[in-house]
Write a protein that holds these residues in place. Structure first.
Motif, PDB file in Angstrom:
ATOM      1  N   PRO A 172       0.815  -1.214   0.000  1.00 53.46           N
ATOM      2  CA  PRO A 172       0.000   0.000   0.000  1.00 53.46           C
ATOM      3  C   PRO A 172       0.850   1.267   0.000  1.00 53.46           C
ATOM      4  CG  PRO A 172       0.021  -0.993   2.172  1.00 53.46           C
ATOM      5  CD  PRO A 172       0.674  -1.985   1.255  1.00 53.46           C
ATOM      6  N   MET A 173       0.311   2.306  -0.585  1.00 53.71           N
ATOM      7  CA  MET A 173       0.993   3.598  -0.568  1.00 53.71           C
ATOM      8  C   MET A 173       1.137   4.069   0.872  1.00 53.71           C
ATOM      9  SD  MET A 173       1.950   5.220  -3.427  1.00 53.71           S
ATOM     10  CE  MET A 173       1.757   6.959  -3.096  1.00 53.71           C
ATOM     11  N   VAL A 174       2.342   4.382   1.262  1.00 52.42           N
ATOM     12  CA  VAL A 174       2.582   4.940   2.595  1.00 52.42           C
ATOM     13  C   VAL A 174       2.552   6.463   2.429  1.00 52.42           C
ATOM     14  CG1 VAL A 174       4.110   4.994   4.592  1.00 52.42           C
ATOM     15  CG2 VAL A 174       4.002   2.938   3.154  1.00 52.42           C
ATOM     16  N   TYR A 175       1.357   7.011   2.457  1.00 48.99           N
ATOM     17  CA  TYR A 175       1.182   8.430   2.146  1.00 48.99           C
ATOM     18  C   TYR A 175       2.018   9.329   3.043  1.00 48.99           C
ATOM     19  CZ  TYR A 175      -2.728   7.208  -0.905  1.00 48.99           C
ATOM     20  OH  TYR A 175      -3.488   6.700  -1.923  1.00 48.99           O
ATOM     21  N   ALA A 176       2.182   8.932   4.280  1.00 46.14           N
ATOM     22  CA  ALA A 176       2.941   9.769   5.220  1.00 46.14           C
ATOM     23  C   ALA A 176       4.363  10.016   4.731  1.00 46.14           C
ATOM     24  CB  ALA A 176       2.958   9.120   6.595  1.00 46.14           C
ATOM     25  N   ASP A 177       4.900   9.108   3.921  1.00 46.69           N
ATOM     26  CA  ASP A 177       6.274   9.260   3.424  1.00 46.69           C
ATOM     27  C   ASP A 177       6.392  10.330   2.342  1.00 46.69           C
ATOM     28  OD1 ASP A 177       7.007   7.214   5.105  1.00 46.69           O
ATOM     29  OD2 ASP A 177       7.163   5.693   3.522  1.00 46.69           O
ATOM     30  N   TYR A 178       5.271  10.731   1.757  1.00 44.33           N
ATOM     31  CA  TYR A 178       5.315  11.642   0.610  1.00 44.33           C
ATOM     32  C   TYR A 178       4.746  13.028   0.912  1.00 44.33           C
ATOM     33  CZ  TYR A 178       6.111   7.197  -1.723  1.00 44.33           C
ATOM     34  OH  TYR A 178       6.615   5.971  -2.078  1.00 44.33           O
ATOM     35  N   ILE A 179       4.199  13.219   2.103  1.00 46.94           N
ATOM     36  CA  ILE A 179       3.582  14.508   2.445  1.00 46.94           C
ATOM     37  C   ILE A 179       4.644  15.588   2.594  1.00 46.94           C
ATOM     38  CG2 ILE A 179       2.202  15.751   4.162  1.00 46.94           C
ATOM     39  CD1 ILE A 179       0.961  13.001   4.884  1.00 46.94           C
ATOM     40  N   TYR A 180       4.411  16.736   1.975  1.00 44.66           N
ATOM     41  CA  TYR A 180       5.336  17.854   2.118  1.00 44.66           C
ATOM     42  C   TYR A 180       5.319  18.329   3.577  1.00 44.66           C
ATOM     43  CZ  TYR A 180       5.149  18.236  -2.999  1.00 44.66           C
ATOM     44  OH  TYR A 180       5.207  17.995  -4.350  1.00 44.66           O
ATOM     45  N   PRO A 181       6.469  18.553   4.170  1.00 49.25           N
ATOM     46  CA  PRO A 181       6.508  18.940   5.589  1.00 49.25           C
ATOM     47  C   PRO A 181       5.797  20.250   5.888  1.00 49.25           C
ATOM     48  CG  PRO A 181       8.686  19.155   4.582  1.00 49.25           C
ATOM     49  CD  PRO A 181       7.828  18.400   3.609  1.00 49.25           C
ATOM     50  N   GLU A 182       5.711  21.135   4.889  1.00 48.95           N
ATOM     51  CA  GLU A 182       5.063  22.427   5.143  1.00 48.95           C
ATOM     52  C   GLU A 182       3.554  22.380   4.958  1.00 48.95           C
ATOM     53  OE1 GLU A 182       5.504  22.587   0.638  1.00 48.95           O
ATOM     54  OE2 GLU A 182       6.562  21.685   2.330  1.00 48.95           O
ATOM     55  N   ALA A 183       3.008  21.220   4.515  1.00 44.05           N
ATOM     56  CA  ALA A 183       1.584  21.148   4.182  1.00 44.05           C
ATOM     57  C   ALA A 183       0.700  21.439   5.394  1.00 44.05           C
ATOM     58  CB  ALA A 183       1.250  19.782   3.600  1.00 44.05           C
ATOM     59  N   GLU A 184       0.913  20.728   6.485  1.00 46.33           N
ATOM     60  CA  GLU A 184       0.057  20.938   7.662  1.00 46.33           C
ATOM     61  C   GLU A 184       0.172  22.347   8.235  1.00 46.33           C
ATOM     62  OE1 GLU A 184      -0.960  19.067  12.079  1.00 46.33           O
ATOM     63  OE2 GLU A 184       0.531  18.106  10.796  1.00 46.33           O
ATOM     64  N   PRO A 185       1.383  22.873   8.461  1.00 46.13           N
ATOM     65  CA  PRO A 185       1.467  24.246   8.979  1.00 46.13           C
ATOM     66  C   PRO A 185       0.801  25.269   8.064  1.00 46.13           C
ATOM     67  CG  PRO A 185       3.583  23.142   9.195  1.00 46.13           C
ATOM     68  CD  PRO A 185       2.705  22.236   8.377  1.00 46.13           C
ATOM     69  N   ALA A 186       0.951  25.089   6.752  1.00 48.16           N
ATOM     70  CA  ALA A 186       0.340  26.041   5.820  1.00 48.16           C
ATOM     71  C   ALA A 186      -1.187  25.974   5.885  1.00 48.16           C
ATOM     72  CB  ALA A 186       0.818  25.758   4.397  1.00 48.16           C
ATOM     73  N   LEU A 187      -1.726  24.768   5.923  1.00 49.20           N
ATOM     74  CA  LEU A 187      -3.179  24.617   6.027  1.00 49.20           C
ATOM     75  C   LEU A 187      -3.712  25.238   7.312  1.00 49.20           C
ATOM     76  CD1 LEU A 187      -3.580  20.966   4.704  1.00 49.20           C
ATOM     77  CD2 LEU A 187      -4.715  22.975   3.739  1.00 49.20           C
ATOM     78  N   ARG A 188      -3.016  24.987   8.396  1.00 49.38           N
ATOM     79  CA  ARG A 188      -3.467  25.530   9.682  1.00 49.38           C
ATOM     80  C   ARG A 188      -3.407  27.063   9.689  1.00 49.38           C
ATOM     81  NH1 ARG A 188      -4.669  21.823  13.307  1.00 49.38           N
ATOM     82  NH2 ARG A 188      -3.814  19.707  13.107  1.00 49.38           N
ATOM     83  N   ALA A 189      -2.386  27.626   9.095  1.00 49.63           N
ATOM     84  CA  ALA A 189      -2.255  29.081   9.047  1.00 49.63           C
ATOM     85  C   ALA A 189      -3.363  29.702   8.200  1.00 49.63           C
ATOM     86  CB  ALA A 189      -0.878  29.455   8.487  1.00 49.63           C
ATOM     87  N   ILE A 190      -3.680  29.066   7.080  1.00 52.32           N
ATOM     88  CA  ILE A 190      -4.744  29.572   6.210  1.00 52.32           C
ATOM     89  C   ILE A 190      -6.090  29.539   6.928  1.00 52.32           C
ATOM     90  CG2 ILE A 190      -6.052  29.043   4.103  1.00 52.32           C
ATOM     91  CD1 ILE A 190      -3.321  28.088   2.917  1.00 52.32           C
ATOM     92  N   ARG A 191      -6.357  28.450   7.614  1.00 52.66           N
ATOM     93  CA  ARG A 191      -7.621  28.334   8.339  1.00 52.66           C
ATOM     94  C   ARG A 191      -7.666  29.298   9.527  1.00 52.66           C
ATOM     95  NH1 ARG A 191     -10.900  24.216   7.199  1.00 52.66           N
ATOM     96  NH2 ARG A 191     -11.673  24.056   9.333  1.00 52.66           N
ATOM     97  N   LYS A 192      -6.544  29.469  10.201  1.00 49.97           N
ATOM     98  CA  LYS A 192      -6.488  30.397  11.335  1.00 49.97           C
ATOM     99  C   LYS A 192      -6.770  31.823  10.887  1.00 49.97           C
ATOM    100  CE  LYS A 192      -3.551  31.832  15.197  1.00 49.97           C
ATOM    101  NZ  LYS A 192      -2.218  31.670  15.864  1.00 49.97           N
ATOM    102  N   ALA A 193      -6.396  32.134   9.644  1.00 53.82           N
ATOM    103  CA  ALA A 193      -6.636  33.464   9.099  1.00 53.82           C
ATOM    104  C   ALA A 193      -8.091  33.671   8.691  1.00 53.82           C
ATOM    105  CB  ALA A 193      -5.723  33.703   7.900  1.00 53.82           C
ATOM    106  N   GLY A 194      -8.908  32.618   8.802  1.00 55.63           N
ATOM    107  CA  GLY A 194     -10.342  32.755   8.567  1.00 55.63           C
ATOM    108  C   GLY A 194     -10.844  32.285   7.218  1.00 55.63           C
ATOM    109  N   TYR A 195      -9.980  31.622   6.446  1.00 50.42           N
ATOM    110  CA  TYR A 195     -10.403  31.134   5.138  1.00 50.42           C
ATOM    111  C   TYR A 195     -10.917  29.703   5.221  1.00 50.42           C
ATOM    112  CZ  TYR A 195      -7.747  35.143   3.517  1.00 50.42           C
ATOM    113  OH  TYR A 195      -7.287  36.423   3.318  1.00 50.42           O
TER     114      TYR A 195
END
Length: 211
Positions: A76-99
């Motif tokens: 099976p694809m081990v998705y965790a191995d391919y996730i960009y490290p900045e993905a989660e922080p960027a998503l959280r920052a965008i949502r925190k800004a109200g989008y």
């Protein structure tokens, strides 16, 4: 006024396309399928890929696809191995800004769900949609129009983050502003239709946080 940021999955949140390509090439070689004349499948959906492999015989096409699934059932694809490290922080920052945020991918929903579970990103999207839920796949705009409707926003109120030529074309056809994320494993991919390009997802933040 921008109200939402909508993301593609493969190539945008994780660098997975090279692994998909490797698996297909392994399978084609084992099956004796000459793939030398096949087009670049980057950003393509399963239906498009397997219709290319077997354009005439539907039963054979279905058999090949099932054999492909079975071939990698124990890998099976081990998705965790391919996730960009900045993905989660960027998503959280965008949502925190109200989008609002959404995920609009050509992948089957089952694959999307596996990715979300592996990344623990379930709470980071207000809406998730697969191209398989729409009448037409990218480069048609259906998956993005679906997402915009679900979020209750107009195309001009959305930034879409994409990577593939098909995905960028789909988002532009939907009427959104499109930011293309450069993909490390495919640095020469054509992203000329995008409104701007970024190297990492952190590049989205100056645009949305300045609004």
């Amino acid at each position: 006024m921008i109200k939402a940021v909508v993301f593609d999955k493969d190539g945008v949140l994780l660098d997975s396309e090279a692994e998909y390509d490797r698996r297909r090439k392994v399978f084609f070689a084992e099956q004796g399928i000459d793939d030398s004349a096949f087009p670049d499948f980057y950003g393509s959906n399963n239906d498009e890929i397997w219709r290319t492999v077997e354009p005439v015989d539907e039963a054979r096409r279905a058999e090949l696809f099932e054999n492909f699934i079975q071939r990698f059932k124990n890998e099976p694809m081990v998705y965790a191995d391919y996730i960009y490290p900045e993905a989660e922080p960027a998503l959280r920052a965008i949502r925190k800004a109200g989008y609002m945020t959404a995920l609009a991918s050509s992948s089957p929903h089952a694959y999307i769900d596996k990715f979300l579970a592996a990344a623990a990103f379930d709470a980071l999207f207000d809406y998730v949609v697969s191209g398989e839920e729409c009448a037409r796949h990218k480069p048609f705009p259906d998956v993005y129009l679906n997402a915009f409707s679900a979020l209750g926003v107009e195309p001009g109120e959305v930034i879409v983050v994409e990577d593939s030529p098909k995905g960028i074309a789909a988002a532009k056809a939907a009427g959104a502003y499109v930011i293309a994320r450069k993909v490390p494993s495919f640095p020469d991919i054509d992203q000329t239709l995008a409104d701007e390009r970024i190297t990492t997802l952190e590049g989205v933040l100056p645009r949305v946080l300045a609004l």
